[in-house]
Design an enzyme around this catalytic site. Structure first.
Site, mmCIF file in Angstrom:
data_model
loop_
_atom_site.group_PDB
_atom_site.id
_atom_site.type_symbol
_atom_site.label_atom_id
_atom_site.label_comp_id
_atom_site.label_asym_id
_atom_site.label_seq_id
_atom_site.Cartn_x
_atom_site.Cartn_y
_atom_site.Cartn_z
ATOM 1 N N TYR A 111 102.999 26.984 20.662
ATOM 2 C CA TYR A 111 103.687 26.344 19.545
ATOM 3 C C TYR A 111 104.441 27.373 18.700
ATOM 4 C CZ TYR A 111 100.901 22.090 20.225
ATOM 5 O OH TYR A 111 100.339 20.955 20.729
ATOM 6 N N LYS A 152 70.363 26.946 6.119
ATOM 7 C CA LYS A 152 71.306 25.836 5.894
ATOM 8 C C LYS A 152 72.410 25.837 6.960
ATOM 9 C CE LYS A 152 73.755 28.634 2.493
ATOM 10 N NZ LYS A 152 73.682 29.091 1.105
HETATM 11 C C1 LIG Z 1 73.274 30.513 0.999
HETATM 12 C C2 LIG Z 1 72.351 30.930 -0.058
HETATM 13 C C3 LIG Z 1 71.605 32.125 0.050
HETATM 14 C C4 LIG Z 1 71.795 33.117 1.177
HETATM 15 O O1 LIG Z 1 72.933 33.923 0.963
HETATM 16 P P1 LIG Z 1 73.319 35.105 1.976
HETATM 17 O O2 LIG Z 1 74.447 35.797 1.314
HETATM 18 O O3 LIG Z 1 73.720 34.449 3.258
HETATM 19 O O4 LIG Z 1 72.124 35.961 2.151
HETATM 20 C C5 LIG Z 1 70.660 32.381 -0.930
HETATM 21 N N1 LIG Z 1 70.475 31.533 -1.983
HETATM 22 C C6 LIG Z 1 71.203 30.394 -2.126
HETATM 23 C C7 LIG Z 1 70.956 29.521 -3.302
HETATM 24 C C8 LIG Z 1 72.164 30.061 -1.185
HETATM 25 O O5 LIG Z 1 72.881 28.943 -1.344
#
Ligand SMILES: *Cc1c(COP(=O)(O)O)cnc(C)c1O
Length: 368
Positions: free
Chosen positions: A260, A36
């Site tokens: 800044y 993702k």
């Molecule tokens: C993002 C996600 C993962 C992966 O999690 P990590 O901690 O990056 O290994 C697994 N399952 C779901 C449903 C997620 O949304």
């Protein structure tokens, strides 16, 4: 995209990480990386060939990610975590035509997918998401049995799997995680050969009893640990380093200020390099006056506030550094002071947020 900011991505590191993760699971357990947000900001297009070769399937969040993977010619298993919430007819139908497995977590989502499948005259593969205690997406465990029987009666739907997600699999106290696991397993129909899955990175590495039939690692695939104590548990290689170039060098007299808010005052006559990266590029403003970058392997401190597209680093001790020299913003060595993990600590956030933000503006290229 800014061509002068480069994220160097190592596919061989990803291959190594997948092989290390594979060693942790029993043969027959499917290893399906979570890709993702463009592979957590690393670049799905660059990593796809390696992932496709060494994984058993892909887990995506959005429909467009699933369709991107299909466009590369992938014919295997893809699970979309969010898709059935989007009641956009053409997207639903495309996912079904392309054989993408969708998540169903409610009666409404089931009806949406079933209606689209009927219009396509196809059967849609689905996984049922069960909320066992995360309090986010998923049918409440108490209602799961009803939804299972509804699914059974719904034409054009084929239930192939069921999953849940842990709220705190990184907690050394595993009580809550095991409660979640048991809640999940208890509501599954007994005589149905479903693909059951629950484990993210931390569960995969720490708790073999959560592996079930499929594991869903994300962060570890890209070589980051979310906690220091995990480093001894598995040997991972970060797959991203980030580079910029010095665009100006100036002499700052003792007592003058930087940036800044004048948060940094030079305690001596100083030599300062301007580096064209800032919080708009994913380099967190909370790293101001805290982080270091590396130039020719030497540390240079970020002085003053990080701006939107530039920042200043102190190179007083390195007179040989010149305009145009490469600046290593993020190191691919996990223990370097400018590794993703160490920057995340300084910025009071998690490695995930650092890499995702680095995915926005940078020019990503494959280095090996
Ligand atoms: C993002 C996600 C993962 C992966 O999690 P990590 O901690 O990056 O290994 C697994 N399952 C779901 C449903 C997620 O949304």
């Amino acid at each position: 995209m800014k061509n002068y900011l480069t994220a160097s991505i190592s596919a061989s590191a990803v291959q190594h990480n997948l092989q290390e993760l594979r060693k942790k699971i029993n043969p027959g357990v499917q290893l399906c990386p979570v890709v993702k947000d463009n592979c957590y900001g690393h670049g799905l297009n660059l990593l796809y060939p390696t992932l496709a070769k060494h994984a058993d399937g892909f887990i995506v969040a959005s429909p467009s990610e699933a369709l991107e993977i299909r466009s590369y010619g992938y014919t295997g298993f893809i699970l979309c975590l969010l898709s059935a919430y989007f009641d956009e007819t053409d997207i639903q139908e495309e996912l079904i035509r392309q054989g993408v497995t969708q998540t169903v977590m409610s009666k409404a989502a089931l009806e949406t997918v079933a209606a689209a499948a009927k219009r396509c005259q196809k059967t849609a593969p689905i996984h049922l998401k069960i909320d066992s205690g995360m309090g986010r997406l998923g049918v409440a465990a108490a209602q799961a049995t009803n939804l299972f029987s509804l699914i059974e009666k719904t034409p054009h739907i084929q239930l192939t799997g069921a999953y849940t997600h842990f709220a705190s699999s990184d907690d050394p106290d595993t009580t809550y995680m095991h409660q979640q696991l048991n809640t999940f397993l208890d509501v599954l129909p007994k005589n149905n050969p479903l693909t059951r899955h629950a484990a993210n990175t931390s569960a995969l590495i720490h708790h073999p009893d959560t592996h079930l039939d499929l594991v869903r690692p994300g962060l570890s695939v890209y070589g980051c640990h979310y906690a220091e104590h995990l480093r001894s548990k598995i040997n991972l290689r970060p797959c991203m380093s980030v580079y910029a170039q010095i665009i100006a060098i100036k002499k700052m007299p003792s007592g003058s200020f930087s940036g800044y808010g004048r948060t940094h005052q030079y305690p001596r006559d100083s030599r300062v390099a301007v580096v064209p990266i800032g919080y708009g590029d994913g380099y967190f403003r909370s790293l101001s006056n805290q982080a270091v970058v590396h130039i020719h392997g030497k540390p240079a401190a970020v002085c003053g506030r990080v701006s939107m597209d530039q920042m200043t680093v102190d190179i007083t001790d390195h007179p040989q550094i010149n305009i145009g020299d490469p600046v290593e913003i993020i190191s691919a060595h996990a223990t370097a002071p400018n590794s993703v993990e160490n920057l995340a600590k300084l910025a009071h956030t998690i490695p995930y947020e650092i890499t995702c933000h680095m995915g926005r503006n940078l020019h990503h290229k494959l280095v090996d």
